[in-house]
Motif scaffolding. Sequence first.
Motif, PDB file in Angstrom:
ATOM      1  N   GLU A  95      40.978  43.310  38.224  1.00 14.32           N
ATOM      2  CA  GLU A  95      41.076  44.178  39.396  1.00 14.32           C
ATOM      3  C   GLU A  95      41.434  43.389  40.646  1.00 14.32           C
ATOM      4  O   GLU A  95      42.305  43.787  41.413  1.00 14.32           O
ATOM      5  CB  GLU A  95      39.753  44.921  39.599  1.00 14.32           C
ATOM      6  CG  GLU A  95      39.801  45.940  40.716  1.00 14.32           C
ATOM      7  CD  GLU A  95      38.515  46.726  40.839  1.00 14.32           C
ATOM      8  OE1 GLU A  95      38.481  47.706  41.594  1.00 14.32           O
ATOM      9  OE2 GLU A  95      37.525  46.353  40.173  1.00 14.32           O
ATOM     10  N   TRP A  96      40.759  42.265  40.852  1.00 14.69           N
ATOM     11  CA  TRP A  96      41.009  41.498  42.075  1.00 14.69           C
ATOM     12  C   TRP A  96      41.230  40.019  41.819  1.00 14.69           C
ATOM     13  O   TRP A  96      41.517  39.269  42.754  1.00 14.69           O
ATOM     14  CB  TRP A  96      39.842  41.674  43.059  1.00 14.69           C
ATOM     15  CG  TRP A  96      39.544  43.103  43.366  1.00 14.69           C
ATOM     16  CD1 TRP A  96      38.367  43.761  43.161  1.00 14.69           C
ATOM     17  CD2 TRP A  96      40.440  44.082  43.910  1.00 14.69           C
ATOM     18  NE1 TRP A  96      38.468  45.076  43.542  1.00 14.69           N
ATOM     19  CE2 TRP A  96      39.732  45.310  44.008  1.00 14.69           C
ATOM     20  CE3 TRP A  96      41.777  44.046  44.319  1.00 14.69           C
ATOM     21  CZ2 TRP A  96      40.312  46.467  44.500  1.00 14.69           C
ATOM     22  CZ3 TRP A  96      42.354  45.211  44.803  1.00 14.69           C
ATOM     23  CH2 TRP A  96      41.622  46.396  44.894  1.00 14.69           C
ATOM     24  N   PHE A  97      41.083  39.568  40.581  1.00 12.61           N
ATOM     25  CA  PHE A  97      41.250  38.150  40.272  1.00 12.61           C
ATOM     26  C   PHE A  97      42.230  37.971  39.129  1.00 12.61           C
ATOM     27  O   PHE A  97      42.486  38.896  38.350  1.00 12.61           O
ATOM     28  CB  PHE A  97      39.902  37.507  39.912  1.00 12.61           C
ATOM     29  CG  PHE A  97      38.936  37.428  41.056  1.00 12.61           C
ATOM     30  CD1 PHE A  97      38.960  36.354  41.928  1.00 12.61           C
ATOM     31  CD2 PHE A  97      38.000  38.436  41.257  1.00 12.61           C
ATOM     32  CE1 PHE A  97      38.071  36.279  42.987  1.00 12.61           C
ATOM     33  CE2 PHE A  97      37.105  38.372  42.313  1.00 12.61           C
ATOM     34  CZ  PHE A  97      37.141  37.291  43.181  1.00 12.61           C
ATOM     35  N   LYS A  98      42.728  36.745  39.022  1.00 12.13           N
ATOM     36  CA  LYS A  98      43.737  36.400  38.023  1.00 12.13           C
ATOM     37  C   LYS A  98      43.382  35.032  37.455  1.00 12.13           C
ATOM     38  O   LYS A  98      43.152  34.085  38.215  1.00 12.13           O
ATOM     39  CB  LYS A  98      45.101  36.367  38.706  1.00 12.13           C
ATOM     40  CG  LYS A  98      46.262  35.852  37.882  1.00 12.13           C
ATOM     41  CD  LYS A  98      47.514  35.913  38.754  1.00 12.13           C
ATOM     42  CE  LYS A  98      48.762  35.531  38.023  1.00 12.13           C
ATOM     43  NZ  LYS A  98      49.950  35.680  38.895  1.00 12.13           N
ATOM     44  N   LEU A  99      43.341  34.900  36.142  1.00 10.74           N
ATOM     45  CA  LEU A  99      42.921  33.656  35.501  1.00 10.74           C
ATOM     46  C   LEU A  99      44.035  33.107  34.624  1.00 10.74           C
ATOM     47  O   LEU A  99      44.502  33.776  33.703  1.00 10.74           O
ATOM     48  CB  LEU A  99      41.667  33.880  34.650  1.00 10.74           C
ATOM     49  CG  LEU A  99      41.093  32.639  33.954  1.00 10.74           C
ATOM     50  CD1 LEU A  99      40.606  31.609  34.970  1.00 10.74           C
ATOM     51  CD2 LEU A  99      39.970  33.035  32.998  1.00 10.74           C
TER      52      LEU A  99
END
Length: 651
Positions: A393-397
């Motif tokens: 939703e708000w982060f990217k890994l």
Amino acid sequence: MKSLFLVGLIVLAFETSNVMAADERPNIVLILADDLGFETVGCYGGTSYATPNLDRLAAEGVRFDRAYALPLCTNTRIQLMTGRLNLRNWKAFGILDPAATTIGHLFQKAGYKTCMAGKWQLTSYDPPDYPGAEFRRDTGMLPEDSGFDEYSLWHVGHTEDKGSRYADPVIVQNGKELTRTTGKYGPDIWSDFIGEFIEQNQQGPFFVYYSMALPHNPMVPTPDSPEWKEPEKRHVEETRLAKGMIEYTDKLVGKLVAKLEALKLRENTLVLFYSDNGTNMRVASRIGDRVVRGEKGKATELGVRVPAIANWPGTIQSGIVSDDLIDSVDLLPTLLEVASAEELIPQNVDGISFANVLTQEEPGQREWVYIHQDPRPGWDKDRFALIRVAIGEWFKLYEDGRMIDLVNDLFEEEPLYIADDSPEEREARVELQEVLDSMRPYPMFDPSRVPRPDPSEVFHRYQFQDQGGLIVVEAEMIPVQRDESWAMEKALPEATGFGYLRALRSQQESPESGITRVSLNANVEGEWQAAVRVRSDHPQPERENTFWIKVADGPWMVGALSKNIAPGEWGWVDEFSPIDQPEELVNQWRFEELANDVWIAPRSPNLKIDRLVFFQDDRKDMAKKLTLPVSDFHPWSSKYPAPGEEVGTTP
């Protein structure tokens, strides 16, 4: 007789009502731009180009701010055509499995008239002299077998025969190559072809897939460019001409919409605009108060977040801005649901319909997007490696442990690492790591599956790139030629992100064999430092935990794992000594601008190498963060979760 007559009337009425119902189903026009990043479009904040038609569609429809594709064109286009992730059905670059069920097949089955125009590039790609080409050329799907009643396409055969897509184009239309295209512009031909198809099938329903070639390079004049007036300049490429190509993309969208309006079809036609990846890296654009370069080919937001606009007067409200996650695999199930053909959606698709989001009936159902791209095998694609990213939703890994706060760091300038995680960031990291761990990639290509007579011809062009004074080399991703002295192994079978190189050879005095080369591309020449993550399962004094390493024509240096690192534990080597001066410890490596070769050779068996990090002094803090394990569930940790233990926790 009277009863039979009444039955006939009932049957006729039933059949007529079904036809009317079918005719009332909406027409669908799907437009896919080629290499158009969100930063180029006005409604997304772009100010470098005039895009009034796209801006109008967004203002009168819904604009998606969290739409994703893959970093390269073919990879996205195969996902769109099949609704499946690349890890399920990837064959090779420019190859669509001829056994695949496409969006065209499904709309035909639903009773729609179908049309495709523009770029194909799904039948054959490798030139004949490329290693392994004989196993891949002409193995993809043919346009006539793809489920489209009518088509007008570029690059339907071999790459060496594809010709121009712009001025004086080479186009195959419904099985025949067009003649008399000299002086004409390919995108105009396709625009007219689609217009004629719509006019002939205006009783509907119809499905149009406009697979644009614009604004992909070569960056050449359009009919609106002053240079077009001089035929000898129509094929001359200049980066500055990208502006005209982007604006012509918008112009053709407006032309298509105007055709629908002239035929009074707008209220019964969904127009959905999407892009296959970010903008070409040569193109700089202004968005807001800053200038950014396109990042096609990368998994950054500028490489995979794309413009997505849906417009359907009377059904989609005006001025909607959605932050729901959508992915290119979602287009197939979404459009079939819009067509009231949900029963035709294959059970094996990865896509999730966002049809209800279009009408604001309910929020989107997608909780994460998984980026999985490896464009190999394919000509000019050996410089790429497998990319795996999970977007929430708000982060990217990223698989290498970098996490991005997408709210506060859209352009990915300040990656987050586990040592600095807040509780919220830690929770997001664990969730996204579980996504990465749950997705299994296809097997790595090996010579038996992708014949390559001379591996050096494949690998010599690959370079790991400088990310602003920082170059990271993951062992599992190293596309290097290696002999029997090294084995590529996995800590967990069938899992990705768990690989390392293991040395099988013992050498005592000097590096004579088992030498592995890695090519790095440095943006700046000067002094660099290095850190190598290694492990020895059976360490013995001196020899069992050491290796040799050198840069370019420099001297061989010895790297030794600290005696403080217990057997079976991963540790970092960041001090090195010349072979003839074991007491002198240094960490300075001279890099030239652009290509630099790094050579590694084993000194002892059972030595494992997991990661190499090269960095300039001002990136030392960032490099240290890169050396931290993301979680215990990783190859550089000797501790694996016990049954029932939570994955991703740290002591």
